[in-house]
Write a protein that holds these residues in place. Structure first.
Motif, PDB file in Angstrom:
ATOM      1  N   SER A  94     -11.787 -14.941 -27.654  1.00  0.00           N
ATOM      2  CA  SER A  94     -13.128 -15.338 -27.223  1.00  0.00           C
ATOM      3  C   SER A  94     -13.076 -16.409 -26.143  1.00  0.00           C
ATOM      4  N   ASN A  95     -11.876 -16.854 -25.805  1.00  0.00           N
ATOM      5  CA  ASN A  95     -11.676 -17.910 -24.815  1.00  0.00           C
ATOM      6  C   ASN A  95     -11.638 -17.310 -23.417  1.00  0.00           C
ATOM      7  N   ARG A  96     -12.495 -17.788 -22.523  1.00  0.00           N
ATOM      8  CA  ARG A  96     -12.591 -17.201 -21.184  1.00  0.00           C
ATOM      9  C   ARG A  96     -11.338 -17.444 -20.363  1.00  0.00           C
ATOM     10  N   TYR A  97     -10.651 -18.550 -20.575  1.00  0.00           N
ATOM     11  CA  TYR A  97      -9.443 -18.831 -19.821  1.00  0.00           C
ATOM     12  C   TYR A  97      -8.359 -17.781 -20.087  1.00  0.00           C
ATOM     13  N   TRP A  99      -8.758 -14.619 -20.735  1.00  0.00           N
ATOM     14  CA  TRP A  99      -9.039 -13.388 -20.010  1.00  0.00           C
ATOM     15  C   TRP A  99      -8.863 -13.558 -18.504  1.00  0.00           C
ATOM     16  N   VAL A 100      -9.211 -14.729 -17.994  1.00  0.00           N
ATOM     17  CA  VAL A 100      -9.020 -14.962 -16.556  1.00  0.00           C
ATOM     18  C   VAL A 100      -7.547 -14.866 -16.195  1.00  0.00           C
ATOM     19  N   PHE A 147     -15.319 -17.258 -10.319  1.00  0.00           N
ATOM     20  CA  PHE A 147     -15.667 -17.182 -11.743  1.00  0.00           C
ATOM     21  C   PHE A 147     -15.444 -18.532 -12.425  1.00  0.00           C
ATOM     22  N   LEU A 148     -14.298 -19.145 -12.169  1.00  0.00           N
ATOM     23  CA  LEU A 148     -14.004 -20.435 -12.800  1.00  0.00           C
ATOM     24  C   LEU A 148     -14.994 -21.506 -12.360  1.00  0.00           C
ATOM     25  N   THR A 151     -18.526 -20.781 -13.991  1.00  0.00           N
ATOM     26  CA  THR A 151     -18.614 -20.969 -15.446  1.00  0.00           C
ATOM     27  C   THR A 151     -18.197 -22.371 -15.884  1.00  0.00           C
TER      28      THR A 151
END
Length: 360
Positions: A94-97, A99-100, A147-148, A151
């Motif tokens: 669930s951590n966006r980092y 997936w990036v 994106f970074l 967000t």
């Protein structure tokens, strides 16, 4: 993936709560990636050999390299498999980092794969034309940067940290996008230029990834970050697991890539690894420390830039051959000596980078 399973099982036995600890999951990430590398590596080498996907060697370089012709390459796919599976197993998805960094790593690996495929399978000496390679690198790098930036939930996520300086940061604002793009694309190509000798690029990558994992843990922990006077970035601690997976996969690949190499990583591995280091450095807010710790990558890149500029402007070469490792080979250094000395330099630079955590 397995973290969610552990959370479910914790409702039956509290012992499964141990998997909530980042340090444990990082260790498991290292071991999982290492195990995958050991299991998949021999099979991948056999397949590459069977399909005759072997390295081509320039005849104007060091003569000792002529014996490397035909060595299986595109082995960087092994790195991508090990890193991605291990990260998916042990990270908080669930951590966006998470997936990036995974998406950027895979996309840069895809760019490298196309380049390798055109060179080695289609026998196109140019591979993917440089303008298209840099175009797609720029698209991915700018996409990740935007994106970074879009967000970012805290000022610390877009501030530039100055190493060894206490309480002095630069608010980048939209310039964050440009810096992030330069770090990702620059790091990717720097590692690619360094990947010219057996094990030369992978060991510095492992060392830098391990050090960035320490930065990630410190930046993601409120108390440690406050003690060390570095920005606390919520959620960035999950990068410890990714860095662990990258370290384990790199060590596993080194098993087969150590001199004399059984397999080369190719652009599919080098471009992906460099981009991965760049993204992690950005999210942990240590871009300048990456320049220090990755000094070998920087020296290799600068040597190429200086060589090209000097030859175009004066018609003379500064080095006997660029990148820098070839210069030392042509001076008479045996290949293992060049490799190990570059590793030693990286160890020193990584220690200097880690010292910036305390010396402020």
């Amino acid at each position: 993936m397995l973290l969610y399973l552990a959370e479910h099982l914790a409702s039956f036995h509290t012992g499964f709560n141990v998997f909530q600890y980042l340090t444990l999951r990082a260790i498991l990430g290292v071991l999982t990636a290492l195990l995958i590398s050991f299991l998949v590596g021999p099979m991948m080498i056999r397949r590459l050999t069977f399909h005759q996907i072997g390295q081509t060697v320039r005849d104007d370089g060091p003569q000792s390299h002529l014996s490397k012709a035909g060595t299986p390459t595109m082995g960087g796919a092994l790195l991508l498999v090990a890193v991605c599976i291990s990260t998916l197993f042990w990270s908080d998805l669930s951590n966006r980092y998470v997936w990036v960094v995974l998406i950027v790593t895979l996309l840069f690996g895809l760019i490298g794969f196309v380049d390798d495929y055109r060179k080695l399978v289609l026998n196109n000496p140019i591979g993917l034309p440089p303008r298209y390679k840099y175009l797609w690198q720029s698209v991915v790098g700018l996409g990740a940067a935007a994106f970074l930036y879009g967000t970012a939930a805290a000022p610390a996520e877009t501030e530039l940290i100055i190493p060894f300086v206490k309480s002095w940061v630069i608010e980048l604002g939209p310039w964050f996008i440009l810096l992030t793009y330069l770090v990702i694309v620059g790091s990717s190509n720097a590692v690619n230029l360094t990947d010219g000798l057996d094990g030369l690029a992978i060991m510095p990558t492992v060392l830098v990834a391990g050090a960035l994992g320490i930065f990630a843990y410190a930046s993601g922990h409120a108390q440690i970050a406050n003690y060390l006077l570095i920005p606390q970035v919520p959620g960035v601690g999950e990068m410890v697991v990714f860095c662990g997976a990258l370290t384990g996969a790199g060590l596993g690949f080194l098993w087969f890539n150590a001199y004399p190499a059984q397999v080369f990583m190719g652009d599919v591995g080098a471009l992906a690894l460099g981009a991965a280091l760049g993204v992690v450095a950005v999210v942990v807010r240590q871009e300048l420390v990456l320049v220090i710790m990755g000094g070998v990558f920087v020296m290799e890149t600068v040597s190429v830039m200086l060589q090209v500029a000097s030859f175009k402007l004066t018609g003379r070469r500064i080095f006997r051959m660029a990148p820098l490792h070839h210069h030392f080979e042509l001076k008479g250094w045996p290949e293992p000596r060049v490799i190990v000395r570059f590793w030693i330099v990286t160890v020193i630079l990584v220690l200097i980078g880690l010292a910036s955590l305390k010396i402020r």
